[in-house]
Design a protein around this motif. Structure first.
Motif, mmCIF file in Angstrom:
data_model
loop_
_atom_site.group_PDB
_atom_site.id
_atom_site.type_symbol
_atom_site.label_atom_id
_atom_site.label_comp_id
_atom_site.label_asym_id
_atom_site.label_seq_id
_atom_site.Cartn_x
_atom_site.Cartn_y
_atom_site.Cartn_z
ATOM 1 N N SER B 68 -95.226 -36.386 32.302
ATOM 2 C CA SER B 68 -95.929 -36.403 32.057
ATOM 3 C C SER B 68 -97.039 -36.461 30.145
ATOM 4 O O SER B 68 -97.444 -36.812 29.842
ATOM 5 C CB SER B 68 -96.621 -34.996 32.875
ATOM 6 N N ASP B 189 -101.039 -41.030 36.341
ATOM 7 C CA ASP B 189 -99.642 -39.943 36.395
ATOM 8 C C ASP B 189 -99.728 -38.899 37.536
ATOM 9 O O ASP B 189 -100.554 -38.337 37.810
ATOM 10 C CB ASP B 189 -100.509 -38.864 35.059
ATOM 11 N N GLU B 190 -98.956 -39.349 38.443
ATOM 12 C CA GLU B 190 -98.209 -39.129 39.334
ATOM 13 C C GLU B 190 -99.835 -39.413 39.978
ATOM 14 O O GLU B 190 -99.925 -39.051 41.456
ATOM 15 C CB GLU B 190 -98.120 -37.857 39.912
HETATM 16 MG MG LIG Z 1 -96.015 -34.202 35.685
#
Ligand SMILES: [Mg+2]
Ligand SMILES: Nc1ncnc2c1ncn2[C@@H]1O[C@H](COP(=O)(O)OP(=O)(O)OP(=O)(O)O)[C@@H](O)[C@H]1O
Lengths: 315, 340, 664
Positions: B68, B189-190
């Protein structure tokens, strides 16, 4: 109800009653009178206010503190204080008049006594009374669980001043000063003790109904002199001030210095205004003992004394 | 698929801790031990990558490995401690606030792990939000928003509030919202980690369907290798803030750079990773229906095993480049666990 | 570790014992040694902070100026600005529009009729949520009319209508500023600490000077009092916004302003509403104190009742404050909720879309016009009001007449065996020893920083010449807190363990907490008369709530696994409580006691109204003498006591949590 609240309400509500008058040429801004926390002052102020209204002025009542009000009187936020007692307010009044922003508008005709007072039955338990020296020997007669072994003296609300702590120390009395928070609490103490003949010595003032309702006397302290308060070497105790009784004297009216210019007619009425101790005691008794509404007491006085106050107005 | 580079970063560092900046300028290439001794956290260490236009670039690694943080450095949501980030040739790190706002308004979109929907807005308003802040004309914005809501399959739910939607639906809103400005560069992000496995699959398919239409440049984070393999053109593996290897899924399986990478890839069925081209026998002799070289082994295994003879393998242009037979496929299918 | 602890325990107990003995015999010791300075800080050591502050204040009021604009001009201008909307609200709700100026003020338009106002809040309730809410607020306002509190309530409502938006809005802005600038938070945080711990009385005087006598000063004081929680909650709420949402906002290309107002603030709106609720509650709490400097309304009625010792009137006005608080609070919550949602506008003309507004305006106009003929439409008829005043008065009178001796016995018992020993001990502790012990305690609990804080603050109290009064404060507050803990914690535990008892206890606590603190004073003074015991009872009543609440919460939130583990190892109910529940709830209980101390200190100042001899009295005297310096110094001394207690207990609670592994 609404009318009462308007008058009582401290939010500076204008009472919207008036009659035509010769003074209408003067400023229409409201004259602000201060209200404090004892019945006599409320009555006194409301009477003054009612007379001014009758004379055609706008009047506002503002809740303010007895001593703190001088700050407002100096700036012109407040205009008239009806009861500055020689006994407790003299210093503040002198200080304020010295600044030139506040004037002494003369006395109210009433004379103030504020002193330690005890019910007559205490004389049996402390035979030397009313001389203050007697208190030295029988302080334990006045003791309670809370103050033991010292005697208990119930002072007025702290805001009234009075220098009782200093007096106790200067005269080396074995007493502890317990302040009643309010006027009502003070006399509730007296009522409760008197009924059961419990020991008590407390702050009583005149004009007030208490000295006539209950049998008792004021303690006789060394006579007051200004030096006694200001100069430690004067008086019984060479090291400390306040080694004497409280001053006695008139109850003064204090006004904002700009008031005579802004409302000259009103100022004349204010100066004329006076009441007697007896009248006031009777009215306070009516309010506090009989539970008559203060506005009713004021209204009654106004209708009964129409000649008197119209005389003040027409001058 | 060689295009021009869309986004690249050079020697990007992100250090957390007191005086991280001074630390890095006094020692431009600190080792892991140096960093630890200085009491500093190295969230991203010396990252350099190039992402090509239209590519799906996946960053993967375990929790806390700095994924991240790296992505936020690339979008400059976090100020990197050192390095350079070039977007379309422009250095993002020297861009002014105003320039950055413009770039983000028109060229970047981002999808978040926990959706990051505004709770006080409806689906439609959420999706419209990026246009609203640009002060786009209302009618136009609404039309566009309805379009993308439709695209992600949420038609009819425009007036729902996020709390009235399931996780999968919420993420669809997040996706729609990130697409409404038609960005070139898409960060995710994920995006599917918070979803149940079944929904996750469905969303992955959806994602591939979208990408087939939109051809965005994508930076996608995941810690799920299977997901990475399904979606990626290339994968970067991170560990403790460092990028250990950048490669296609197949290369990762066949030539892991370190034991760590090998460990990562071990549990994935190789048939899902390896392509026909990777295990074929070069040559042109086989007969029959050709299979494409880019197909995953798992996709064509059944037909090859069912066939009697090896099948020809063709490249993107239809030329035969090799052949593949039962044995090669069987080795992939049943020899899992052995190093290739 | 174990050995360390066992070695330390005797030392600690030894020190405690030494302190108590020193305190008990301190006076005799000082006499014997002829060292009076031990128990009484020599007055020659006093630093006259109060004269400094008063001088600074005088300079500010009389000389400070930026160019031609003096400080007073600026404050008066602010006062004027606040006064305008206030006058409008007051005229509309309570006073009516008068034709000024003139010796014969003519009522242009009377105040809005009680019928119209009640209809308006009902409509607002319906607009914001539902008929249910409409009925609730309608009932609240009807109560005010029927119980004869209408006029005062409207004056109070007018000040609430002004103070709450300013307090909430200002708090929000200040909070945002602090959120944006880390330095801002560091500057604000100690200021907020002081604002929340200095008793309100202490800053009434400077406010009077700056804003003049009258309702505006009262409004300003109210705002100052009610804003700090809003600031704190704003900072906290903004920080608590999911970082992803923040990232999203930035990725969407928002400008700073857009990010704040369109992303962060709406996302944090739920927590922010808690802040608004706090502002409303504190504003209504403050109305009584504000009435001492010129705000009228219900607060003044309670104060006047206290002065007359008229318990019936006090109770009725007090309950009216609670009722008003409930109505305003529920309405504001619902309003905010509604604002947070989008609504599709129905087509049609303005009137068709705003039926409720039209209806209320019509009603207002009709009552105004018809009111000329029938005052019933304007004012609720006084003959129809109900009063319970006589009942309360009679009850107290009955108790007083019949149970005087019992009350007296209780009072004497507590005085002799509880209050006076504590007082004697505390007043006898030599002040250098006390400062040293506090410093040591600070060091043990939280390291050298806390030690420095405790030492410095207590030393400052000593040199400001207020040591004895501060000790009386500690004594009254301490005794009350001990009693409140002894009553509150068991109640809390009971509430947590027994559902039915829990409901009853909660009801009791809610009532105690919402009734304005002044209201307790009246019956207590009437039954026990003036003195420390009376003050203690009032303080215990006021400060009980957090002790109960936190204890209940602590016991309830002990993890069920631990309880099961206890049960499996064969604990009896009692053992379970003693060995598992209470120890695990200890940190929570400690925090509850901390809150109790804070409330006790704030109540202490109010008990000065019925005569106590502590710092509260000092503040109160200063208020009445308009002595800025004296009031602020005493106020700061109270704040210091509060801060020392707060920090020590928090450090202790953290220590306990770390020991139980609830925090690292
Ligand atoms: Mg993360
Ligand atoms: N603001 C910060 N201050 C200090 N350390 C930080 C900060 N933000 C991240 N870190 C650290 O940097 C490292 C990388 O964090 P990052 O959030 O990038 O991990 P991640 O790979 O995204 O993990 P996850 O899969 O859990 O999201 C972690 O060790 C984290 O503790």
């Amino acid at each position: 109800m609404r009318q009462n609240l308007r008058i009582l309400g401290a939010a500076a509500l204008t009472a919207a009653l008036s009659a035509s008058s010769a003074w209408s040429a003067e400023s229409a801004d409201p004259i602000k009178l201060t209200l404090h926390d004892w019945s006599g002052q409320l009555i006194n102020t409301k009477i003054m206010g009612s007379i001014l209204q009758e004379a055609g002025y706008n009047v506002e009542y503002v809740q303010a503190d007895y001593i703190a009000q001088f700050a407002g009187l100096k700036t012109g936020d407040l205009h008239l204080a009806m009861e500055i007692w020689e006994t407790t307010g003299r210093e503040a009044l002198d200080e304020a008049t010295a600044s030139g922003k506040v004037i002494n508008a003369g006395d109210t005709g009433m004379t103030a006594i504020e002193e330690w007072w005890y019910p007559a039955y205490m004389k049996d338990r402390c035979p030397g009374l009313p001389d203050w020296q007697a208190l030295k020997d029988c302080s334990e007669e006045f003791a309670t669980a809370e103050t033991s072994p010292y005697g208990r003296y119930v002072g007025g609300p702290v805001t009234w001043g009075g220098f009782d702590e200093e007096r106790v120390e200067a005269l080396e009395l074995d007493f502890e000063v317990v302040h009643a928070g309010t006027d009502a609490a003070l006399f509730a103490e007296l009522e409760s003790a008197y009924q059961r003949q419990d020991p008590i010595v407390l702050w009583v003032y005149a004009p007030h109904w208490a000295p006539s309702k209950y049998e008792g006397e004021f303690v006789e302290f060394p006579l007051y002199s200004p030096e006694c308060y200001s100069d430690p070497s004067a008086g019984v105790n060479p090291d400390l001030a306040y080694d004497c009784g409280k001053p006695r004297g008139p109850i003064w009216k204090a006004a904002w210095a700009g008031l005579p210019d802004k409302w000259p007619g009103a100022y004349q009425i204010i100066q004329e205004y006076n009441l007697s101790n007896e009248e006031m005691s009777a009215m306070v008794g009516k309010a506090d003992l009989e539970g008559v509404d203060i506005d009713t007491v004021v209204a009654d006085w106004m209708s009964e004394n129409k000649d008197l106050w119209s005389g003040w107005i027409s001058h | 698929m060689i295009h021009n580079t869309k986004l690249s970063c050079r020697n990007v560092w992100k250090l957390y801790g007191a005086n991280a900046q001074e630390f890095l300028s006094s020692n431009p290439a600190p080792s892991g031990d140096d960093i630890r001794q200085a009491g500093i956290i190295g969230a991203v260490r010396d990252a350099s990558i190039d992402i090509a236009e239209g590519e799906i670039f996946i960053i993967m690694g375990l929790s806390g490995s700095g994924k991240s943080t790296l992505v936020r450095c690339l979008s400059r949501l976090i100020e990197p401690t050192g390095g350079q980030v070039l977007f379309d040739g422009v250095d993002l790190l020297t861009a002014s606030e105003q320039e950055l706002i413009e770039i983000r308004r028109h060229k970047m979109g981002m999808v978040f792990q926990h959706f990051a929907l505004l709770p006080h807005l409806t689906v439609l308003q959420n999706v419209m939000f990026p246009l609203t802040v640009q002060a786009a004309p209302k009618a136009e914005a609404e039309e566009k928003a309805r379009e993308v809501v439709d695209l992600v399959g949420l038609k009819g739910r425009e007036d729902y509030y996020p709390r009235e939607l399931s996780g999968g639906q919420q993420q669809r809103v997040g996706i729609a919202r990130s697409l409404v400005t038609e960005p070139d560069l898409w960060f995710l992000d994920e995006p599917f980690s918070a979803l149940d496995p079944l929904i996750r699959r469905e969303m992955q398919d959806e994602f591939m369907r979208l990408q087939a239409r939109l051809h965005k440049t994508i930076v996608f984070i995941t810690h799920d290798f299977e997901e990475a393999v399904r979606l990626a053109d290339r994968i970067a593996i991170m560990k403790d803030g460092e990028i250990i290897q950048v490669a296609t899924p197949e290369e990762l399986v066949l030539n892991p750079a370190t034991d760590y990478v090998a460990e990562f890839t071990r549990h994935i069925p190789r048939s899902k990773v390896l392509t026909v081209g990777g295990i074929m026998t070069p040559g042109t002799q086989a007969e029959g229906m050709p299979v494409p070289a880019t197909a995953r082994v798992s996709e064509v295994a059944e037909q090859i095993i069912a066939a009697d003879a090896p099948r020809p393998v063709c490249d993107a242009n239809g030329r035969t480049v090799g052949s593949i037979g039962r044995t090669a496929v069987a080795r992939v299918l049943f020899g899992a666990g052995e190093a290739a | 570790m174990k050995a360390h602890l066992t070695r330390q325990a005797p030392v600690a107990w030894g020190l405690v014992l030494a302190t108590i003995l020193l305190g008990w015999f301190g006076r005799d010791l000082a006499k014997a040694l002829d060292a009076r300075w031990l128990v009484k800080v020599p007055s020659s050591w006093d630093i006259p902070f109060n004269t400094y502050i008063s001088a600074a204040m005088a300079w500010l009021m009389e000389e400070a100026a930026v160019g031609p604009v003096s400080f007073t001009d600026a404050t008066r201008a602010i006062a004027w600005l606040i006064e305008q909307p206030y006058e409008l609200a007051l005229n509309l709700l309570a006073r009516g529009f008068l034709f000024d100026p003139g010796p014969e003020p003519q009522v242009l338009l009377p105040a809005a009729s009680w019928i119209a106002v009640t209809a308006a809040v009902i409509a607002l309730g319906h607009y914001c949520r539902s008929w249910g809410l409409a009925a609730l607020v309608g009932a609240c306002f009807a109560y005010l009319a029927v119980f004869g509190q209408w006029d005062s309530a409207m004056i109070t409502l007018a000040s609430v209508l002004i103070a709450v938006p300013i307090g909430a809005g200002g708090g929000l802005l200040a909070g945002i500023w602090a959120y944006r600038h880390p330095l801002g938070e560091r500057i604000l945080s100690p200021i907020l600490d002081l604002m929340q711990t200095i008793p309100i009385f202490a800053y009434l005087v400077p406010i009077l000077f700056m804003f003049g006598f009258g309702p505006v000063s009262a409004l300003v004081a109210t705002i100052i009092y009610a804003t700090p929680p809003m600031i704190r909650i704003t900072i906290m709420a903004l920080k608590a916004v999911d970082p992803e949402i923040l990232d999203f906002g930035r990725m969407a290309g928002t400008t700073r302003r857009q990010l704040m107002w369109r992303v962060l603030v709406p996302s944090a709106s739920q927590s922010l509403m808690v802040g608004v609720n706090q502002v409303i509650m504190l504003t209504l709490n403050m109305v009584i104190i504000a009435s001492m400097i010129g705000a009228g309304g219900l607060g003044f009625d309670v104060l006047a009742a206290l002065r007359r010792l008229d318990i019936g009137a006090g109770f009725e006005a007090g309950i009216a404050i609670v009722v008003l608080a409930i109505a305003v609070d529920r309405l504001s919550q619902a309003f905010a909720e509604r604002m947070g949602q989008v609504h599709h506008t129905t087509p049609g003309s303005w009137a068709a879309r705003n039926k409720r507004t039209v209806l209320v305006l019509c009603l207002l106009a009709v009552t105004w016009v018809l009111g000329r003929f029938s005052p019933l439409l304007l004012d609720y008829p006084q003959s129809q009001t109900i009063t319970t005043g006589a009942f309360w008065n009679d009850t107290v009178k009955y108790l007083n007449v019949n149970y005087f001796d019992a009350f007296e016995a209780v009072k004497v018992f507590f005085l002799q065996w509880f209050l006076l020993p504590i007082k004697k001990t505390l007043l006898g502790i030599p002040w250098p020893w006390a400062i040293a012990m506090l410093t040591l305690l600070g060091w043990r609990a939280g390291g050298w920083k806390l030690a420095a804080l405790c030492g410095a603050m207590s030393a400052l109290i000593a040199v400001s010449g207020l040591w004895a009064k501060a000790m009386v404060t500690v004594y009254l507050c301490g005794a009350s807190v001990i009693l409140a803990t002894l009553i509150g914690v068991p109640l809390g535990v009971l509430a947590a363990l027994n559902r039915r008892a829990g409901i009853a206890i909660n009801l009791l606590i809610d009532t105690l907490q919402t009734l304005p603190s002044f209201v307790y004073l009246i019956p207590v003074v009437m039954l026990f008369r003036v003195g420390d015991f009376t003050a203690m009872i009032a303080i215990v009543l006021y400060a009980l709530a957090p002790a109960v609440r936190y204890a209940a919460h602590g016991v309830r939130s002990v993890s069920s696994e631990l309880i099961e583990a206890g049960l499996v190892s064969g604990c009896t109910k009692w053992q379970l409580l003693r060995l598992v529940r209470l120890p695990m709830a200890l940190p929570e209980i400690l925090l509850g006691i901390n809150q109790t101390i804070m409330l006790a200190l704030s109540m202490l100042v109010i008990t000065a109204l019925v005569g106590t001899r502590d710092l509260g009295q000092e503040v109160y005297i200063a208020l009445t003498k308009a002595d800025t310096g004296r009031g602020l110094v005493a106020g700061l001394a109270i704040a210091f006591i509060a801060i020392i207690a707060d920090r020590l207990i928090n450090a202790g609670a953290r220590g306990a949590r770390i020991r139980f592994g609830l925090e690292s």
